[in-house]
Enzyme design. Structure first.
Site: not given
Ligand code: SAH
Length: 467
Positions: A248, A270, A383
């Protein structure tokens, strides 16, 4: 070679340790692991040694050292802090032809106790011949990280199936190729990931001629929030053995660097508005690649089961009988909050923590607002960058104080991390001015205040401008 490495059977045999302190107790612990009948000789015992004596696990001779005490021993270890005693023990053992080790005195030893990596029945022993024990231990640590914790189970599987495999393949070269396929293929992976009964069934089928060792498999791996040092050992191992990687946008470029160089990379990321590949297509792609016999790495940002749609992907794999495993990753809430200096719970400020999505549906954020505004908790919103102004507005509308602390973290744990902290009333404006880029995580609650005291990760502005 100064010494000959051998592995010695000492189960139920008399092993004598001289000394009653910490060093002695570490040696005794090792001997007990190998099933020895341990006798400790010391006028005084400390800590764990006393517990072992009380539990009947070792014998204690409460006396000063006498050479005759060594009679009948298969090995002797001297672990006292008295050089004279150590010397006497060494001489007495040598004159009786009993192998002896004197801790930290290689010149008095006839054998060396190596640093070990224990994956019983597999054992790796590292020795510097007494020249540099620290170096040997450091090397041991490196090997430790390379060998999965459950590696020994592969050996147990091999032992259990040895006769059947011998019957099936009379030729030793065929057997070698067969076991290599098993250990390196999906059956081996099943064992390592704790799916032992499935592995045994699969092996049984292969031996009956109704299965093969080559079929593909899928690793659904959490790549963590961005810093590659936050990967798990298992994630890294699977990343380095994949034939193809389906990834992704969320997976950081630093993490992508660690995927096996020869692996084909398939981007299915996406962007917010434009779905490069619909979820069903991703699910089907994983099945197809696995059915082509490939080891497919499905690499996700954070944790696959937290806003990662991992559940949907493995459902399809299950329907098609594709073997898979799920490797958790550090989710953004965990990684990002740590690197931003914001503990998610705190005895004084937050007794619970809630993860939610702030994704817009038809331009509005549809959430359980009364649950989100409660005091004494931390709310983490994934998100939520686009919906931020609306989120802040709704929280205030539903009764949260306008001065409640809130922070937003861009690309947490990476060199591009930026944190903007404010209140529900002021954050949206500040964020607009700061021009943050996705991914961003929002943290709401009193714990945000702690950042002033606890922030420790401040990447340099130079690195920030890379993006
Ligand atoms: N599976 C992922 C989340 C996917 S949804 C997890 O467990 O972290 C995607 C969202 O994750 C982004 O919109 C943001 O809100 C958050 N996110 C993921 N990595 C991030 C990062 N390094 N810094 C800030 N937000 C992050």
């Amino acid at each position: 070679m100064e010494t000959l490495p051998i592995f010695m059977k000492i189960r139920h045999r008399r092993c004598v340790v001289i000394g009653g302190g910490d060093v002695a107790s570490r040696k005794v612990s090792l001997l007990l692991k190998a099933g020895a009948a341990v006798t400790v000789i010391a006028p005084e015992l400390y800590a764990t040694l006393i517990e072992w004596v009380d539990a009947g696990e070792i014998r204690h001779i409460n006396a000063m050292f006498q050479p005759e005490q060594l009679d009948g021993a298969c090995i002797v270890i001297a672990a006292t802090d008295d050089e004279d005693v150590n010397r006497q023990v060494s001489a007495a053992a040598m004159s009786r032809n009993i192998p002896v080790n004197v801790v930290d005195a290689p010149e008095l030893c006839t054998f060396i106790v190596p640093s070990i990596v224990d994956r019983s029945p597999i054992l790796v022993a590292v020795s510097s011949g007494g020249a540099a024990p620290v170096l040997a231990r450091m090397l041991r640590t490196r090997i430790e990280t390379m060998i999965p914790a459950t590696y020994g189970k592969l050996a147990a599987l091999a032992a259990d199936f040895r006769d059947q495999v011998k019957q099936r393949f009379s030729n030793s070269q065929q057997r070698r190729i067969f076991w290599e396929d098993v250990f390196q293929g999906p059956i081996g992976e099943q064992v390592l990931s704790g799916q032992e009964s499935a592995a045994r069934q699969a092996l049984q089928q292969v031996l009956k001629g109704s299965g093969d060792t080559h079929h593909g498999e899928v690793y659904l791996v959490g790549g963590g929030p961005g810093d590659p040092d936050l990967l798990t050992f298992r994630a890294l191992r699977l990343m380095q053995q994949a034939d193809v990687c389906v990834y992704d946008k969320l997976v950081s470029k630093e993490v992508m660097e660690l995927v096996r160089r020869d692996a084909d990379l398939v981007y299915v990321g996406k962007t917010r508005d434009q779905h490069t590949l619909p979820q069903e297509k991703i699910n089907d792609l994983l099945v197809r690649l696995a059915q082509e016999g490939k080891r497919v790495l499905r690499l996700k940002g954070g944790d696959p089961f937290i806003f990662g749609r991992g559940g949907e992907e493995i459902e399809t794999l299950m329907e098609h009988g594709v073997p898979f495993q799920v490797v958790p990753g550090i989710t953004a809430a965990n990684g990002v909050s740590s690197y931003a200096g914001i503990p998610l719970t705190h005895r004084d400020y937050a007794q619970s923590c809630l993860f939610t999505t702030g994704h817009l549906k038809d331009g509005s954020v549809d959430l359980d607002w009364p649950a989100l505004v409660r005091p004494g908790q931390t709310v983490v919103i994934y998100m939520g960058l686009v919906g931020l102004p609306e989120i802040c507005r709704q929280l205030i509308l539903h009764g949260a104080p306008a001065n409640r602390p809130i922070a937003i973290v861009q690309q947490g744990t990476t060199p591009r991390q930026r944190v903007v902290a404010a209140t529900l009333e002021t954050l949206a404006e500040k964020v607009e001015a700061a021009g943050l880029k996705a991914p961003c995580l929002i943290i709401v609650g009193e714990v945000v205040r702690l950042r002033e005291k606890l922030a420790w990760f401040e990447p340099s502005p130079v690195a920030e401008s890379v993006e």
